[in-house]
Enzyme design. Structure first.
Site, PDB file in Angstrom:
ATOM      1  N   SER A  40      20.106 -39.740 -11.492  1.00 11.26           N
ATOM      2  CA  SER A  40      20.914 -40.661 -10.700  1.00 11.26           C
ATOM      3  C   SER A  40      21.666 -41.645 -11.603  1.00 11.26           C
ATOM      4  CB  SER A  40      20.024 -41.364  -9.677  1.00 11.26           C
ATOM      5  OG  SER A  40      20.776 -42.062  -8.721  1.00 11.26           O
ATOM      6  N   ASP A 122      21.342 -32.935  -1.538  1.00 11.92           N
ATOM      7  CA  ASP A 122      21.500 -34.315  -1.993  1.00 11.92           C
ATOM      8  C   ASP A 122      22.735 -34.930  -1.346  1.00 11.92           C
ATOM      9  OD1 ASP A 122      21.826 -36.703  -3.339  1.00 11.92           O
ATOM     10  OD2 ASP A 122      21.807 -35.821  -5.340  1.00 11.92           O
ATOM     11  N   HIS A 156      17.963 -35.932  -3.101  1.00 14.95           N
ATOM     12  CA  HIS A 156      18.181 -36.799  -4.264  1.00 14.95           C
ATOM     13  C   HIS A 156      16.826 -37.234  -4.796  1.00 14.95           C
ATOM     14  CE1 HIS A 156      20.708 -39.248  -6.824  1.00 14.95           C
ATOM     15  NE2 HIS A 156      19.934 -40.310  -6.586  1.00 14.95           N
ATOM     16  N   TRP A 308      26.642 -48.015 -14.762  1.00 13.33           N
ATOM     17  CA  TRP A 308      27.722 -47.030 -14.814  1.00 13.33           C
ATOM     18  C   TRP A 308      28.935 -47.523 -14.018  1.00 13.33           C
ATOM     19  CZ3 TRP A 308      29.317 -44.432 -10.260  1.00 13.33           C
ATOM     20  CH2 TRP A 308      28.488 -44.628  -9.137  1.00 13.33           C
TER      21      TRP A 308
END
Length: 408
Positions: A40, A122, A156, A308
């Protein structure tokens, strides 16, 4: 104080020794046998490290349910999630224009092992986003060295093939976001990075989980004050040249969220134990402060995600991004005990010049004073000077961060 934590897996009880926090130690590690993977936000960060510092991660990187490099800089970060179709035009152009300056040269990527995993069900990140990453990387001649795996029905989560205490079924995307999907994700990524490995240890592990102070040059904004290592017994003694793999948790998976679950239940340690691989587990931390992110909006980081989206600097995915610098500095210290040998998998080792922080300036001819560069790149947080290297020596460096061993 030493603690022992039991873990039920594959019908056996594994006992993991956890040592009390201490200073980060040096180990006999082959600097050519270094890789990273993450889930992730840890997957996004793994791609950032693998691209920006491809000269450091000489083996490669793995992404579990992450997304394209630089995805959120020029489009809403939510476009890079929820199984949407993010544009990779500008991110890929940035990679090319930054190559050899803001990031390591992208030509390195043609010689790196890259592992990608996604669950077909996901909806948090999703197959479309992972497909975009795959397409982006394909622009850099990496196709022969990419393993792209999709697990049908997986959500996920980090995939394993055993029932760790407190873990979920593969159809549940809930804390601790580690699930028995009948797929050994840790084993798959490590074997893709390092080739054939000895069978994992499903009994009592020989090594220890060591906590260390994730502060000073080993810490950064958005990171906790403690990080962790799994160190096999052979690597503790220093008699064996070991490998190093960095394993990055996802959002809501830091120690502050799920304690030792990511460290104990993902399966990395079982493979590391029998293959002389040190596993580094850096730790992010929840942050409720509002920060300006890429694009100018304000966003907090309450789930303890890796950066990120630009929470902690506009250069978050470039050389000098504070979280990446902290992780690379941790690696530098871990590798600084290398004796000049090579790991069992082969490859040459470059000996670090010194582990001391510099106190004087390196001249353009490469001479140095009391301190010489550390591992990685010239530059770092607060550095405004040159970010180039001359035959493994910084042409100039700051006294706060001086990281240079290999050319860009």
């Amino acid at each position: 104080m030493t603690n022992w934590a039991p873990l039920v897996v594959l019908g056996a009880v594994i006992t993991i020794t956890v040592e009390a926090a201490s200073a980060l130690c040096a180990y006999n590690v082959d600097s050519s046998a270094v890789s990273v993977s993450g889930l992730s936000s840890g997957g996004f960060m793994s791609a950032q490290l693998g691209v920006a510092y491809s000269n450091v991660f000489q083996v490669g990187f793995g992404v579990f349910a992450g997304g394209p490099f630089d995805c959120a800089r020029n489009q809403a970060y939510t476009t890079c999630m929820y199984n949407q179709n993010p544009s990779i035009t500008t991110p890929t152009a940035n990679m090319k224009s930054w190559s050899g300056d803001e990031i390591a040269t992208t030509s390195n990527l043609a010689n790196r092992k890259i592992y990608l995993w996604e669950g077909s069900a996901d909806t948090t990140v999703g197959p479309n986003v992972m497909n975009a990453l795959h397409t982006q990387l394909s622009s850099f001649d990496v196709s022969a060295d990419v393993s792209y795996v999709t697990t049908s029905g997986a959500v996920h989560t980090f995939p394993t093939d055993f029932d760790g205490s407190g873990d979920n079924s593969c159809s549940m995307s809930t804390s601790p976001y580690i699930s028995n999907c009948d797929y050994d994700g840790a084993g798959a990524v490590l074997q893709w990075m390092y080739g054939s490995l000895n069978a994992r240890n499903t009994g009592t592990l020989t090594g220890s989980v060591v906590s260390f102070a994730q502060t000073g040059e080993y810490g950064a904004a958005g990171m906790d004050t403690t990080g962790y290592l799994y160190v096999p017994a052979n690597c503790q003694s220093g008699s064996t040249v070991c490998k190093l793999h960095v394993a990055l948790h996802g959002c809501l998976q830091s120690y502050s969220n799920i304690q030792m679950d990511f460290i104990q239940n993902t399966g990395y340690n079982m493979w590391a134990d029998t293959n002389n691989i040190i596993i580094l587990y850096p730790q992010a931390i929840p942050d409720n402060t509002m920060h300006s992110i890429w694009g100018g909006s304000e966003l907090s980081n309450p789930n303890g995600c890796w950066d990120w989206v630009g929470w902690y600097g506009a250069n978050a995915d470039q050389i000098g991004g504070v979280q990446m610098v902290a992780i690379v500095n941790q690696m530098a210290q871990i590798m600084s005990g290398n004796t000049g040998g090579t790991s069992p998998s082969g490859g040459s080792t470059t000996t670090l010049k010194t582990t001391a922080k510099p106190t004087t300036t390196t001249t353009s001819s490469g001479s140095s004073g009391a301190g010489a560069p550390l591992y990685g790149q010239c530059g770092g947080y607060g550095w405004t000077g040159p970010t180039t290297c001359a035959q493994g020596v910084c042409t100039a460096y700051s006294t706060e961060y001086a990281q240079c061993l290999l050319p860009l």
